[in-house]
Design an enzyme around this catalytic site. Structure first.
Site, mmCIF file in Angstrom:
data_model
loop_
_atom_site.group_PDB
_atom_site.id
_atom_site.type_symbol
_atom_site.label_atom_id
_atom_site.label_comp_id
_atom_site.label_asym_id
_atom_site.label_seq_id
_atom_site.Cartn_x
_atom_site.Cartn_y
_atom_site.Cartn_z
ATOM 1 N N ASP A 89 0.857 -1.192 0.000
ATOM 2 C CA ASP A 89 0.000 0.000 0.000
ATOM 3 C C ASP A 89 0.895 1.246 0.000
ATOM 4 O O ASP A 89 2.113 1.148 0.183
ATOM 5 C CB ASP A 89 -0.862 -0.059 1.275
ATOM 6 C CG ASP A 89 -1.924 1.033 1.324
ATOM 7 O OD1 ASP A 89 -2.348 1.515 0.256
ATOM 8 O OD2 ASP A 89 -2.329 1.398 2.445
ATOM 9 N N GLU A 118 2.566 4.929 -4.049
ATOM 10 C CA GLU A 118 2.478 5.850 -5.220
ATOM 11 C C GLU A 118 3.799 6.597 -5.443
ATOM 12 O O GLU A 118 4.091 6.904 -6.589
ATOM 13 C CB GLU A 118 1.327 6.826 -5.013
ATOM 14 C CG GLU A 118 -0.047 6.177 -5.092
ATOM 15 C CD GLU A 118 -0.354 5.250 -3.912
ATOM 16 O OE1 GLU A 118 0.143 5.553 -2.805
ATOM 17 O OE2 GLU A 118 -1.038 4.238 -4.085
ATOM 18 N N ASP A 122 -9.017 3.100 -2.451
ATOM 19 C CA ASP A 122 -10.034 3.516 -1.481
ATOM 20 C C ASP A 122 -11.323 3.989 -2.125
ATOM 21 O O ASP A 122 -11.586 5.189 -2.240
ATOM 22 C CB ASP A 122 -9.471 4.619 -0.581
ATOM 23 C CG ASP A 122 -8.311 4.109 0.249
ATOM 24 O OD1 ASP A 122 -8.124 2.875 0.315
ATOM 25 O OD2 ASP A 122 -7.597 4.937 0.828
HETATM 26 O O1 MIG Z 1 -3.821 6.112 4.467
HETATM 27 O O2 MIG Z 1 -3.470 0.887 5.724
HETATM 28 O O3 MIG Z 1 -5.944 1.946 0.429
HETATM 29 O O4 MIG Z 1 -6.817 -0.226 1.925
HETATM 30 O O5 MIG Z 1 -6.751 0.030 4.715
HETATM 31 C C1 MIG Z 1 -4.601 4.968 4.371
HETATM 32 C C2 MIG Z 1 -4.622 1.628 5.894
HETATM 33 C C3 MIG Z 1 -3.726 3.770 4.244
HETATM 34 C C4 MIG Z 1 -4.980 2.911 2.375
HETATM 35 C C5 MIG Z 1 -5.412 1.654 1.689
HETATM 36 C C6 MIG Z 1 -6.399 0.953 2.555
HETATM 37 C C7 MIG Z 1 -5.789 0.637 3.895
HETATM 38 C C8 MIG Z 1 -5.297 1.927 4.558
HETATM 39 N N1 MIG Z 1 -4.376 2.619 3.671
#
Ligand code: MIG
Length: 791
Positions: free
Chosen positions: A406, A409, A480
């Site tokens: 995650d 980016e 998200d």
């Molecule tokens: O700033 O890890 O898209 O699936 O639950 C949020 C916490 C960070 C974004 C991900 C989401 C995840 C969440 N993350």
């Protein structure tokens, strides 16, 4: 900077390349195969190494170069590129039809008659127009174009008259049609015209833009803030062929472990051993199938990656062990940010080895993410990638089964990373503006390789950010979304466009991530995404519970019905992913992929095909109980009622909350498993063939569902052929190939017809039973059977 190429002066043919010399610039036209031509104009780096295309796929090719007055023609068996002065290039097919033409005019954007200052002062979002880019390719619109692909951009299936930007972006506000960026960069555009289709893959990692006739309907264009002009023209004429060839370039989705196709449960976050056990127990107690539980960031010790919180999870190893015994796999999240903490091994290792990205002066670049101040690993450095991959050892030793990437980016809480942050890139340093869009790609590549080296099994990686070609390493989810009907609707074009952009293994957060879901929305989501290879329920912190039992008994029962159905159909999905690995065709397909000449399919946002045999028309609006369904040119059977429909018509299907409109193509044979609570609960020794009488053929694939032994030939292939005659149906079951030893011991045939008087297997009459609308017949393992069903 605008490149003025000038007149053609000369050309040289060197192997697969034609080097065309213009007055001011040299341009490479590279023939990849009969359908693919690469146009490369070195603007930054004449020796560009692609991140997306990693195999050396240029075989020796026969092609002609014809030097005509005022143009040079590069001609393969299928296409020809006509190259004119000023590097204008037009592509023709072998029938001499013009497919794709460079636009000769200038950009003429529409004018926004507005006072930007006032708009901004009012707090409204300004839509900024794209200025002339250093790299820009303009193509003429003939008027019959439909545009698809580009990964999971928002909006509709067809991108005509919209514009998107490729700059991997984490924006938590609701993703709506006006969003131009999202988490992924998949710069592959498929153009469908009335008689043919072609693809354009713009292999440029800088911030880039695709405008499909928004600023001016006379042309479409793509461009980037830097890098080279580097694109691949890929001719069809079938869309399927475009996709296959794109996958030849960038690689296909590899076959995953079988359990990864099971139902998965996640939440931001299940943050204690107790809560995780509760969830696991509930699934088993209620007999709702589930194969994996995901641990989101709160399992870690202060968000330090590769560690875990010893208070919340005092004995994680034991927990994982128990979950395994209960048939659950465990997936943990890993973000890229490394907490700045001198007592933390990963941080120290990263620092000592110089595996971090730096500011312009070479000092570790620091920004804030979940752990607070963090440094960022430099995934462009192969040593860093190896180190990163090995770091998963700890988690694998605990028994962790998959990794969810995650924030890659990369996201940052304290303003964006500046353009001039430096990356080592194997001795050829690049800046953030070039590295940004490949950060997630390289992270998931490193994770995949690490997991593969440590476990020897097929790695399960999920990533949010990626670049073209990441499908070789990772599955993706669409990030998200929110618990909004609009987002359920959008999940379908997103999955379809991802599929045709190389990403066959994908999914969306079932039920919606942000905001509170409703019983109806959750149910419809489970139905609509029934065949999304990644079938995961996930929701954000602070939202209401969203597990299948979070509402009333009725809702739970209906959701269970669909998860059960999913498990029944897993062998069909697995067959399709094998096909993805072999050919690049996706599991979830827009209808035009199969029915390219049928205009009714071009803008069908809320229906999809699963392979060629199943058509889904999910309900995606609140309260809707009657769904308009388009049935394309084949005969279709209602999965629920057995009713038969003729082709090319719109029908209204009554779809109360416990029904998703689902149709099977006449002549299909769909492999099923018996219901299980998780993959491997029972040794799978019974294959069920759900047969829809007619003419058709089906290939079924079987292997251990876990290792790479299939690459050494350990798999089985079965071919099923059925033919309809006036008085009978004939079904041949053939073992095409058999090297995997655990063959099916039992074969159950469900022949969906009541019109049967006698059945013969290999010439001998056999007993059978009727159940509901079908004939049931039990056989032993498949050897070579001829079954005749007499009407
Ligand atoms: O700033 O890890 O898209 O699936 O639950 C949020 C916490 C960070 C974004 C991900 C989401 C995840 C969440 N993350």
């Amino acid at each position: 900077m605008i490149v003025l190429f000038g007149k053609i002066k000369d050309y040289k043919k060197i192997k697969n390349k034609v080097e065309v010399e213009f007055e001011n610039k040299k341009v490479n036209i590279v023939v990849i195969n009969d359908y693919i031509v690469n146009v490369f104009v070195p603007m930054k780096d004449a020796n560009y190494n692609s991140y997306a295309i990693e195999n050396d796929n240029v075989n020796k090719m026969k092609f002609e170069v014809i030097n005509k007055e005022k143009k040079i023609i590069v001609k393969t068996e299928q296409i020809s590129a006509h190259i004119y002065d000023n590097c204008k290039i037009d592509f023709y097919n072998k029938n001499n039809q013009i497919i794709c033409k460079d636009y000769r005019g200038k950009r003429e954007p529409f004018i926004r008659r507005t006072d930007n200052a006032i708009v901004e002062e009012e707090g409204q979002k300004l839509t900024k127009d794209i200025k002339k880019q250093p790299v820009e390719i303009m193509k003429e619109n003939f008027g019959d174009e439909k545009f698809y692909g580009l990964g999971d951009k928002t909006g509709h299936l067809n991108k005509k008259n919209y514009r998107y930007e490729m700059w991997n972006t984490d924006d938590p506000t609701p993703h709506v049609e006006s969003f131009e960026t999202l988490y992924k960069t998949i710069p592959f555009l498929i153009t469908l015209r009335d008689q043919f289709s072609y693809g354009l893959f713009f292999d440029n990692t800088y911030r880039s833009f695709f405008d499909m006739g928004k600023e001016n309907t006379n042309y479409f264009y793509y461009g980037a803030e830097g890098g080279d002009i580097n694109y691949y023209f890929i001719y069809g004429p079938e869309v399927k062929n475009v996709i296959k060839n794109y996958n030849k370039l960038t690689g296909t989705t590899p076959l995953p472990q079988l359990w990864t196709l099971g139902h998965q449960q996640s939440r931001f976050s299940y943050d204690s051993e107790k809560r995780v056990r509760e969830i696991a127990e509930k699934f088993r107690e209620k007999e709702i199938p589930c194969d994996a539980i995901h641990l989101d960031i709160d399992y870690m010790d202060g968000y330090r990656i590769f560690t875990w919180d010893k208070k919340k999870f005092p004995n994680l190893k034991k927990l994982v062990n128990e979950l395994h015994e209960d048939g659950f796999k465990v997936v943990t999240i890993i973000d890229p940010g490394i907490k700045k903490d001198s007592g933390y091994k990963i941080f120290n290792d990263c620092l000592e080895n110089g595996y971090y990205i730096t500011d312009k002066d070479g000092i570790p670049y620091v920004n804030e993410v979940w752990p607070g101040e963090c440094i960022y690993p430099d995934f462009t450095n192969s040593e860093c990638r190896n180190w990163w991959g090995n770091n998963h050892n700890n988690l694998i030793n605990l028994g962790i089964d998959g990794i969810w990437n995650d924030m890659n980016e990369p996201a940052s809480f304290n303003g964006p990373l500046p353009d001039n942050v430096k990356f080592k890139n194997g001795g050829k340093p690049i800046l953030h503006k070039e590295a940004h869009n490949i950060y997630g790609h390289l992270m998931s590549k490193s994770t995949y390789k690490g997991l593969k080296a440590i476990t020897g099994k097929r790695p399960f990686v999920i990533t949010r950010a990626c670049y073209a070609g990441s499908q070789k390493y990772s599955t993706v989810w669409t990030g998200d979304n929110q618990s909004l009907w609009e987002h359920l609707r959008m999940s379908l074009p997103m999955l379809m466009n991802l599929g045709i952009s190389g990403f066959s293994f994908s999914g969306t957060d079932i039920g919606g991530f942000g905001f509170d879901t409703t019983p109806e929305l959750l149910t419809r989501w489970y139905q609509a995404n029934l065949f999304a290879p990644l079938y995961r329920n996930h929701s954000s912190q602070g939202t209401r519970d969203q597990e299948p039992w979070a509402f009333d008994n009725k809702t739970e029962k209906i959701i269970k019905k669909f998860i059960d159905l999913r498990y029944q159909l897993i062998p069909y999905i697995y067959d399709l992913i094998k096909e993805s690995e072999d050919s690049g065709l996706p599991v979830i397909r827009p209808l035009f992929l199969q029915y390219q000449d049928d205009q009714n399919t071009y803008n069908l946002n809320d229906q999809y095909l699963v392979g060629e045999n199943i058509l889904m028309a999910p309900v995606v609006s609140q309260g809707e109980k009657n769904k308009k369904v388009y049935l394309p040119d084949d005969e279709w059977i209602d999965y629920w009622t057995g009713e038969e429909y003729n082709s090319k018509q719109f029908i209204i299907k009554n779809a109360p909350i416990d029904i998703v409109p689902m149709y099977i193509k006449k002549g299909s044979i769909i492999p099923n498993y018996k219901k299980q609570n998780f993959i491997g609960e029972n040794q799978i020794d019974n294959i069920i063939l759900d047969i829809y009488p007619g003419n058709g053929e089906y290939m079924h694939y079987q292997d251990d569902g876990e290792t790479f032994n299939y690459k050494d030939g350990e798999y089985n292939l079965y071919k099923f052929v059925q033919k309809e005659y006036l008085d009978r149906f004939e079904l041949d079951l053939v073992v095409e190939y058999q090297k995997y030893e655990k063959v099916y011991k039992k074969t159950t045939l469900i022949f969906n017809s009541l019109n049967i008087n006698k059945i013969e297997v290999n010439g001998k009459e056999v007993e059978y039973t009727f159940k509901k609308n079908s004939v049931f017949l039990a056989l032993n393992s498949i050897k070579e059977e001829k079954i005749v069903f007499y009407k």
